[in-house]
Scaffold this active site. Structure first.
Site, mmCIF file in Angstrom:
data_model
loop_
_atom_site.group_PDB
_atom_site.id
_atom_site.type_symbol
_atom_site.label_atom_id
_atom_site.label_comp_id
_atom_site.label_asym_id
_atom_site.label_seq_id
_atom_site.Cartn_x
_atom_site.Cartn_y
_atom_site.Cartn_z
ATOM 1 N N HIS A 155 -1.350 -1.160 -4.268
ATOM 2 C CA HIS A 155 -2.624 -0.787 -3.645
ATOM 3 C C HIS A 155 -2.628 0.720 -3.373
ATOM 4 O O HIS A 155 -1.701 1.246 -2.755
ATOM 5 C CB HIS A 155 -2.771 -1.583 -2.342
ATOM 6 N N MET B 77 -8.800 8.750 -0.053
ATOM 7 C CA MET B 77 -9.685 9.118 1.076
ATOM 8 C C MET B 77 -10.254 10.515 0.843
ATOM 9 O O MET B 77 -9.638 11.327 0.145
ATOM 10 C CB MET B 77 -8.880 9.124 2.375
ATOM 11 N N ASP C 81 -4.767 3.958 -1.822
ATOM 12 C CA ASP C 81 -5.842 4.325 -0.896
ATOM 13 C C ASP C 81 -6.268 5.769 -1.082
ATOM 14 O O ASP C 81 -5.557 6.688 -0.683
ATOM 15 C CB ASP C 81 -5.345 4.145 0.544
ATOM 16 N N HIS D 42 -8.361 1.546 -4.006
ATOM 17 C CA HIS D 42 -9.282 1.390 -2.878
ATOM 18 C C HIS D 42 -9.847 2.763 -2.540
ATOM 19 O O HIS D 42 -9.163 3.599 -1.961
ATOM 20 C CB HIS D 42 -8.500 0.787 -1.692
ATOM 21 N N MET E 215 -11.716 -5.203 5.271
ATOM 22 C CA MET E 215 -10.885 -4.332 6.102
ATOM 23 C C MET E 215 -10.624 -5.047 7.422
ATOM 24 O O MET E 215 -11.559 -5.471 8.108
ATOM 25 C CB MET E 215 -11.591 -2.996 6.368
ATOM 26 N N ASP F 6 -6.867 -6.091 4.288
ATOM 27 C CA ASP F 6 -6.191 -4.793 4.317
ATOM 28 C C ASP F 6 -6.187 -4.226 5.738
ATOM 29 O O ASP F 6 -7.254 -3.921 6.282
ATOM 30 C CB ASP F 6 -6.947 -3.853 3.353
ATOM 31 N N SER G 148 0.842 -1.201 0.000
ATOM 32 C CA SER G 148 0.000 0.000 0.000
ATOM 33 C C SER G 148 0.874 1.247 0.000
ATOM 34 O O SER G 148 1.689 1.452 0.900
ATOM 35 C CB SER G 148 -0.893 0.010 1.236
ATOM 36 N N MET H 108 -11.919 5.093 -0.437
ATOM 37 C CA MET H 108 -12.591 5.283 0.860
ATOM 38 C C MET H 108 -13.270 6.633 0.814
ATOM 39 O O MET H 108 -12.904 7.584 1.513
ATOM 40 C CB MET H 108 -11.539 5.228 1.983
HETATM 41 C C1 DX5 Z 1 -6.155 1.846 5.617
HETATM 42 C C2 DX5 Z 1 -5.764 1.517 4.214
HETATM 43 C C3 DX5 Z 1 -4.684 0.517 4.129
HETATM 44 C C4 DX5 Z 1 -3.390 0.920 4.796
HETATM 45 C C5 DX5 Z 1 -2.884 -0.304 5.486
HETATM 46 O O1 DX5 Z 1 -7.296 2.635 5.600
HETATM 47 O O2 DX5 Z 1 -6.885 0.998 3.494
HETATM 48 O O3 DX5 Z 1 -4.450 0.094 2.780
HETATM 49 O O4 DX5 Z 1 -2.405 1.397 3.930
HETATM 50 O O5 DX5 Z 1 -1.791 0.024 6.254
HETATM 51 P P1 DX5 Z 1 -1.069 -1.022 7.209
HETATM 52 O O6 DX5 Z 1 -0.649 -2.188 6.370
HETATM 53 O O7 DX5 Z 1 0.069 -0.237 7.770
HETATM 54 O O8 DX5 Z 1 -2.078 -1.419 8.268
HETATM 55 ZN ZN ZN Z 2 -6.531 0.067 1.460
#
Ligand code: DX5
Ligand code: ZN
Length: 213
Positions: A30, A34, A32, A63, A134, A172, A5, A65
């Site tokens: 990956h 947000m 993320d 991903h 998650m 994740d 990620s 969010m």
């Molecule tokens: C959290 C993200 C993850 C995040 C995971 O909201 O969706 O993809 O990067 O991070 P780690 O592996 O550090 O828990």
């Molecule tokens: Zn993620």
């Protein structure tokens, strides 16, 4: 499979960190996204991801969010993304969103927050290419793994096998060598790992180790 990620990368050295991903055995990258509404944080948006996509040679696993993720199908497609993951909790008309993602030529993933039960997937499980469970509350890297996730992976594995769905199971949050081992044993296909990869002294070697699970 392993999907590092980018959230835990060094944002002042993105090109260097993406080059590491390209050289590694990572299967996907990956990403993320947000919005500060669906989750209590903001990461990066499409202007940044356009540069990431240009540099990265691995398939992109996006991903989202964010609320109303269907508004950004075109933007995700323009990145050349392989997979677009939307949250179950963010889609009133999930069936339509999955259809639209497929229409755009991408694989469709549906993501569940830790408090959302696997049983709610019964009417979409045959239509999706992946379920992203998650294993922490979304919004931040480096959080503690939620133990109950192991049972959810087992339950999802059962649902997929019973329905003849082709969906992959991705997990994740809080994935390390120890939780990763147990997640794979429970039936996970793809491990997302942020801090475990980027905090490692030898990141390429850590990706190799995670792949051996
Ligand atoms: C959290 C993200 C993850 C995040 C995971 O909201 O969706 O993809 O990067 O991070 P780690 O592996 O550090 O828990
Ligand atoms: Zn993620």
């Amino acid at each position: 499979m392993i999907a590092p990620s980018l959230l835990s990368a060094d944002f002042s050295n993105l090109a260097r960190d993406i080059d590491m991903i390209n050289r590694s055995e990572a299967d996907w990258l990956h990403l993320d996204v947000m919005d500060g509404v669906f989750v209590p944080n903001i990461s990066f948006g499409f202007p940044v991801l356009e540069h990431v996509a240009r540099l990265c040679t691995k398939p992109l696993d996006v991903h989202l969010m964010i609320v109303q993720p269907e508004k950004f199908i075109r933007e995700v497609k323009a990145l050349g993304a392989m997979m677009m993951n939307v949250h179950y909790e963010a889609c009133t008309h999930l069936n339509r969103v999955i259809y639209e993602i497929h229409e755009a030529g991408m694989k469709a993933g549906v993501t569940l927050n830790p408090s959302t039960p696997v049983s709610l997937l019964v009417d979409v499980i045959r239509d999706v290419d992946m379920v992203l469970l998650m294993t922490v509350n979304p919004g931040f890297g480096g959080q503690k793994f939620i133990e109950h996730s192991i049972d959810k992976v087992r339950e999802l594995r059962r649902l997929i096998d019973e329905t003849g769905s082709h969906a992959l199971i991705e997990v994740d949050g809080g994935v390390n060598m120890e939780t990763g081992r147990r997640l794979v044993d429970a039936g996970a296909d793809v491990l997302v790992a942020g801090s475990t990869v980027f905090k490692a002294a030898d990141q390429v070697a850590m990706i190799h180790q995670l792949k051996s699970l």
